[in-house]
Design a protein around this motif. Structure first.
Motif, PDB file in Angstrom:
ATOM      1  N   ALA A 199     151.368 144.788   1.872  1.00 48.69           N
ATOM      2  CA  ALA A 199     152.280 143.747   1.358  1.00 48.69           C
ATOM      3  C   ALA A 199     152.329 142.483   2.207  1.00 48.69           C
ATOM      4  N   SER A 200     151.293 142.221   2.978  1.00 46.91           N
ATOM      5  CA  SER A 200     151.285 141.050   3.837  1.00 46.91           C
ATOM      6  C   SER A 200     150.224 140.049   3.373  1.00 46.91           C
ATOM      7  N   SER A 201     150.394 138.799   3.839  1.00 53.66           N
ATOM      8  CA  SER A 201     149.384 137.750   3.674  1.00 53.66           C
ATOM      9  C   SER A 201     149.172 137.279   2.244  1.00 53.66           C
ATOM     10  N   LYS A 202     150.155 137.482   1.388  1.00 58.30           N
ATOM     11  CA  LYS A 202     150.094 136.902   0.051  1.00 58.30           C
ATOM     12  C   LYS A 202     151.203 135.859  -0.076  1.00 58.30           C
ATOM     13  N   PRO A 203     150.932 134.763  -0.790  1.00 57.09           N
ATOM     14  CA  PRO A 203     151.944 133.711  -0.925  1.00 57.09           C
ATOM     15  C   PRO A 203     153.122 134.160  -1.779  1.00 57.09           C
ATOM     16  N   GLU A 204     154.223 133.469  -1.635  1.00 66.32           N
ATOM     17  CA  GLU A 204     155.427 133.817  -2.390  1.00 66.32           C
ATOM     18  C   GLU A 204     155.175 133.794  -3.892  1.00 66.32           C
ATOM     19  N   LYS A 205     154.355 132.850  -4.365  1.00 70.36           N
ATOM     20  CA  LYS A 205     154.117 132.742  -5.806  1.00 70.36           C
ATOM     21  C   LYS A 205     153.454 134.003  -6.363  1.00 70.36           C
ATOM     22  N   PHE A 206     152.692 134.730  -5.529  1.00 72.19           N
ATOM     23  CA  PHE A 206     152.075 135.982  -5.946  1.00 72.19           C
ATOM     24  C   PHE A 206     153.148 136.999  -6.301  1.00 72.19           C
ATOM     25  N   TRP A 207     154.129 137.159  -5.424  1.00 70.99           N
ATOM     26  CA  TRP A 207     155.186 138.136  -5.658  1.00 70.99           C
ATOM     27  C   TRP A 207     156.149 137.666  -6.736  1.00 70.99           C
ATOM     28  N   LYS A 208     156.320 136.366  -6.846  1.00 73.29           N
ATOM     29  CA  LYS A 208     157.155 135.836  -7.919  1.00 73.29           C
ATOM     30  C   LYS A 208     156.567 136.192  -9.274  1.00 73.29           C
ATOM     31  N   GLU A 209     155.242 136.037  -9.407  1.00 79.21           N
ATOM     32  CA  GLU A 209     154.583 136.409 -10.669  1.00 79.21           C
ATOM     33  C   GLU A 209     154.653 137.915 -10.887  1.00 79.21           C
ATOM     34  N   ALA A 210     154.426 138.702  -9.818  1.00 75.86           N
ATOM     35  CA  ALA A 210     154.479 140.162  -9.940  1.00 75.86           C
ATOM     36  C   ALA A 210     155.851 140.617 -10.431  1.00 75.86           C
ATOM     37  N   SER A 211     156.880 139.898 -10.021  1.00 70.83           N
ATOM     38  CA  SER A 211     158.248 140.306 -10.377  1.00 70.83           C
ATOM     39  C   SER A 211     158.574 140.039 -11.841  1.00 70.83           C
ATOM     40  N   THR A 212     157.703 139.325 -12.553  1.00 68.71           N
ATOM     41  CA  THR A 212     157.935 139.059 -13.980  1.00 68.71           C
ATOM     42  C   THR A 212     157.287 140.111 -14.872  1.00 68.71           C
ATOM     43  N   MET A 213     156.559 141.056 -14.276  1.00 67.17           N
ATOM     44  CA  MET A 213     155.807 142.038 -15.048  1.00 67.17           C
ATOM     45  C   MET A 213     156.610 143.318 -15.265  1.00 67.17           C
ATOM     46  N   ASN A 214     156.247 144.049 -16.312  1.00 69.35           N
ATOM     47  CA  ASN A 214     156.945 145.300 -16.647  1.00 69.35           C
ATOM     48  C   ASN A 214     156.239 146.464 -15.966  1.00 69.35           C
ATOM     49  N   TRP A 215     156.803 146.933 -14.851  1.00 66.00           N
ATOM     50  CA  TRP A 215     156.229 148.009 -14.048  1.00 66.00           C
ATOM     51  C   TRP A 215     156.889 149.358 -14.334  1.00 66.00           C
ATOM     52  N   LYS A 216     157.586 149.468 -15.438  1.00 66.73           N
ATOM     53  CA  LYS A 216     158.308 150.705 -15.740  1.00 66.73           C
ATOM     54  C   LYS A 216     157.376 151.922 -15.685  1.00 66.73           C
ATOM     55  N   GLY A 217     157.803 152.963 -14.943  1.00 65.17           N
ATOM     56  CA  GLY A 217     157.016 154.186 -14.822  1.00 65.17           C
ATOM     57  C   GLY A 217     155.946 154.136 -13.759  1.00 65.17           C
ATOM     58  N   CYS A 218     155.841 153.009 -13.060  1.00 67.50           N
ATOM     59  CA  CYS A 218     154.822 152.855 -12.015  1.00 67.50           C
ATOM     60  C   CYS A 218     155.440 153.113 -10.638  1.00 67.50           C
ATOM     61  N   ILE A 219     154.590 153.221  -9.622  1.00 62.21           N
ATOM     62  CA  ILE A 219     155.035 153.451  -8.247  1.00 62.21           C
ATOM     63  C   ILE A 219     154.381 152.415  -7.341  1.00 62.21           C
ATOM     64  N   PHE A 220     155.179 151.762  -6.516  1.00 57.16           N
ATOM     65  CA  PHE A 220     154.674 150.770  -5.568  1.00 57.16           C
ATOM     66  C   PHE A 220     155.025 151.264  -4.172  1.00 57.16           C
ATOM     67  N   THR A 221     154.018 151.603  -3.378  1.00 56.14           N
ATOM     68  CA  THR A 221     154.235 152.093  -2.025  1.00 56.14           C
ATOM     69  C   THR A 221     153.894 151.017  -1.002  1.00 56.14           C
ATOM     70  N   PHE A 222     154.895 150.652  -0.190  1.00 55.98           N
ATOM     71  CA  PHE A 222     154.700 149.690   0.877  1.00 55.98           C
ATOM     72  C   PHE A 222     154.452 150.457   2.178  1.00 55.98           C
ATOM     73  N   SER A 223     153.315 150.208   2.800  1.00 51.60           N
ATOM     74  CA  SER A 223     152.990 150.855   4.079  1.00 51.60           C
ATOM     75  C   SER A 223     153.495 149.969   5.209  1.00 51.60           C
ATOM     76  N   ILE A 224     154.636 150.355   5.761  1.00 50.22           N
ATOM     77  CA  ILE A 224     155.283 149.577   6.815  1.00 50.22           C
ATOM     78  C   ILE A 224     155.593 150.528   7.968  1.00 50.22           C
ATOM     79  N   ASP A 225     154.902 150.359   9.071  1.00 57.40           N
ATOM     80  CA  ASP A 225     154.974 151.327  10.167  1.00 57.40           C
ATOM     81  C   ASP A 225     155.885 150.857  11.290  1.00 57.40           C
ATOM     82  N   GLY A 226     157.158 150.769  10.976  1.00 58.81           N
ATOM     83  CA  GLY A 226     158.107 150.351  11.994  1.00 58.81           C
ATOM     84  C   GLY A 226     159.004 149.259  11.481  1.00 58.81           C
ATOM     85  N   LEU A 227     159.669 148.571  12.414  1.00 62.72           N
ATOM     86  CA  LEU A 227     160.535 147.449  12.101  1.00 62.72           C
ATOM     87  C   LEU A 227     159.836 146.164  12.536  1.00 62.72           C
TER      88      LEU A 227
END
Length: 209
Positions: free
Chosen positions: A93-121
């Motif tokens: 989930a790193s190194s993508k511009p805000e507009k990428f996630w803004k567009e992703a947030s307009t899509m219908n992801w119902k029934g899907c799984i999004f796993t963020f690999s974040i190893d710490g704080l």
């Protein structure tokens, strides 16, 4: 790049990644790039896979690359989603511009799984996931957790546990709840710290392009 796993099909969309995780094969095998740097699967081929198969889920993950770095990632996802397919995405989930996630947030992801690999704080995630940017990750999470519930994917925080971040597991678990994740997975890392701790940052290579 295709691997059938029972009721789901695992697809490595790309061999590209913005990070330089020291124990990753793309770093360890940096001198053998021609053997593994396959680039991107074409969207046309992926559309054919979508049209001609019927798996319970399609898992977009990578042994060498991260799926979000495919230049047509969102278009590919939209095609699968519009065809009624369910997707599982694993990403740093790193190194993508805000507009990428803004567009992703307009899509219908119902029934899907999004796993963020974040190893710490914020003070530890970058130790293993070198080149990761905490603010970019938080931007991604903010957009994805604010998708209306009827369209939102199940959001999972996957936390690789190392000696330097094990004291943060419970704090990260609580943070995941506050941020809006549905699940938190703490996984003991099999990576030997001696493999990556001794690799100078300046000797690591970036193979995004």
């Amino acid at each position: 790049m295709l691997n059938q796993l029972n009721d789901k099909l695992e697809i490595e969309l790309t061999s590209k990644c913005a990070l330089q995780c020291p124990a990753c094969a793309r770093v360890i095998e940096a001198d053998n790039k021609q053997a593994w740097d396959a680039g991107h699967l074409t969207k046309e081929m992926l559309f054919r896979v979508c049209d001609n198969t019927n798996f319970h889920r399609y898992q977009f993950v990578g042994c060498y690359g991260d799926p979000i770095y495919h230049p047509d990632f969102l278009e590919i996802c939209r095609y699968f989603l519009n065809a009624g397919k369910k997707i599982m995405v694993h990403t740093n989930a790193s190194s993508k511009p805000e507009k990428f996630w803004k567009e992703a947030s307009t899509m219908n992801w119902k029934g899907c799984i999004f796993t963020f690999s974040i190893d710490g704080l914020e003070d530890t995630n970058h130790i293993y996931r070198r080149n990761s940017k905490w603010k970019q990750i938080m931007t991604a999470i903010d957009y994805m957790v604010n998708i209306p519930k009827s369209f939102r994917p199940k959001l999972v925080w996957k936390f690789l546990v190392f000696p330097y971040n094990e004291h943060q597991v419970e704090e990260a678990r609580e943070l995941s709840k506050k941020l809006g994740f549905a699940d938190f997975e703490a996984v003991e890392s099999y990576r030997n710290p001696s493999v990556y701790a001794a690799v100078p940052t300046e000797e690591l290579h970036n193979y995004v392009s």
